[in-house]
Design a protein around this motif. Structure first.
Motif, short mmCIF file in Angstrom:
data_model
loop_
_atom_site.label_atom_id
_atom_site.label_comp_id
_atom_site.label_asym_id
_atom_site.label_seq_id
_atom_site.Cartn_x
_atom_site.Cartn_y
_atom_site.Cartn_z
N VAL A 183 0.87 -1.18 0.00
CA VAL A 183 0.00 0.00 0.00
C VAL A 183 0.91 1.23 0.00
N VAL A 184 0.33 2.37 -0.37
CA VAL A 184 1.05 3.64 -0.26
C VAL A 184 0.30 4.47 0.78
N VAL A 185 0.96 4.73 1.90
CA VAL A 185 0.35 5.56 2.95
C VAL A 185 0.81 7.00 2.74
N GLN A 186 -0.11 7.91 3.01
CA GLN A 186 0.14 9.32 2.67
C GLN A 186 -0.46 10.24 3.73
N VAL A 187 0.10 11.41 3.84
CA VAL A 187 -0.55 12.52 4.54
C VAL A 187 -0.85 13.58 3.49
N LEU A 188 -2.11 14.00 3.44
CA LEU A 188 -2.57 15.03 2.50
C LEU A 188 -2.90 16.28 3.28
N GLU A 189 -2.54 17.41 2.73
CA GLU A 189 -2.77 18.69 3.41
C GLU A 189 -3.51 19.65 2.48
N GLY A 190 -4.41 20.41 3.06
CA GLY A 190 -5.11 21.43 2.28
C GLY A 190 -6.31 21.96 3.02
N GLU A 191 -7.00 22.93 2.41
CA GLU A 191 -8.23 23.48 2.96
C GLU A 191 -9.25 22.37 3.12
N ASP A 192 -9.76 22.21 4.34
CA ASP A 192 -10.86 21.27 4.56
C ASP A 192 -10.49 19.86 4.07
N ALA A 193 -9.22 19.47 4.30
CA ALA A 193 -8.67 18.28 3.66
C ALA A 193 -9.44 17.00 3.98
#
Ligand code: GDP
Ligand code: MG
Length: 140
Positions: free
Chosen positions: A72-82
């Motif tokens: 799997v590819v684990v990720q942290v996503l950042e942004g407005e109202d993410a």
């Protein structure tokens, strides 16, 4: 709206079909920034802990087997109202109900092999991120 972080997994059905970049393109086109990412093979214990909220559900054993069936590819996503935004970008759990253009509509194979995970609250995102990333692995 606040800048938030959410936790994402590109699931084994998608990595198996070499769709990591295609999923990431949808994420980035939606305006979310990938601020941490790594490819891992989840252990059974990791998958059981991650999905502990579902442990009484009839599909729990199958879900753990699926999530450990390949990388799997684990990720942290950042942004407005993410958190809410990424739920929208993923689409409904069952791809049959997912809106056009969503990750699950585009790529999912089934209600189980549905290509992506995204946190369902800011609090759960914090817990899930901490299960896979040290603070210094996240570069915003
Ligand atoms: P999500 O938040 O949209 O990912 O959905 P849930 O939290 O309800 O379920 C977690 C994951 O379990 C889903 O993404 C699917 O991979 C799997 N899942 C959910 N419902 C079912 C089901 O009815 N059958 C099977 N086999 N898997 C399911
Ligand atoms: Mg969920």
């Amino acid at each position: 709206m606040a800048i938030e972080r959410t936790f994402s997994i590109i699931k084994p059905d998608a990595t198996r079909r070499n769709l990591t970049g295609a999923v990431n393109a949808v994420i980035e086109k939606a305006g979310l920034r990938i601020v941490a990412q790594k490819r891992v093979l989840m252990t059974k214990a990791q998958a059981e802990t991650f999905y502990a909220v579902h442990k009484e559900r009839p599909f729990f054993g199958d879900l753990v087997a699926f999530m450990t069936s390949g990388p799997v590819v684990v990720q942290v996503l950042e942004g407005e109202d993410a958190v809410a935004k990424y739920r929208d970008v993923m689409g409904a759990t069952n791809p049959a109900n997912a809106a056009e253009g969503t990750i699950r509509k585009l790529f999912a194979e089934s209600i189980e092999a549905n290509s992506a995970h995204g946190s369902d609250s800011v609090d759960n995102a914090k817990v899930e991120i901490a299960q896979f990333f040290a603070g210094n692995e996240i570069v915003g």
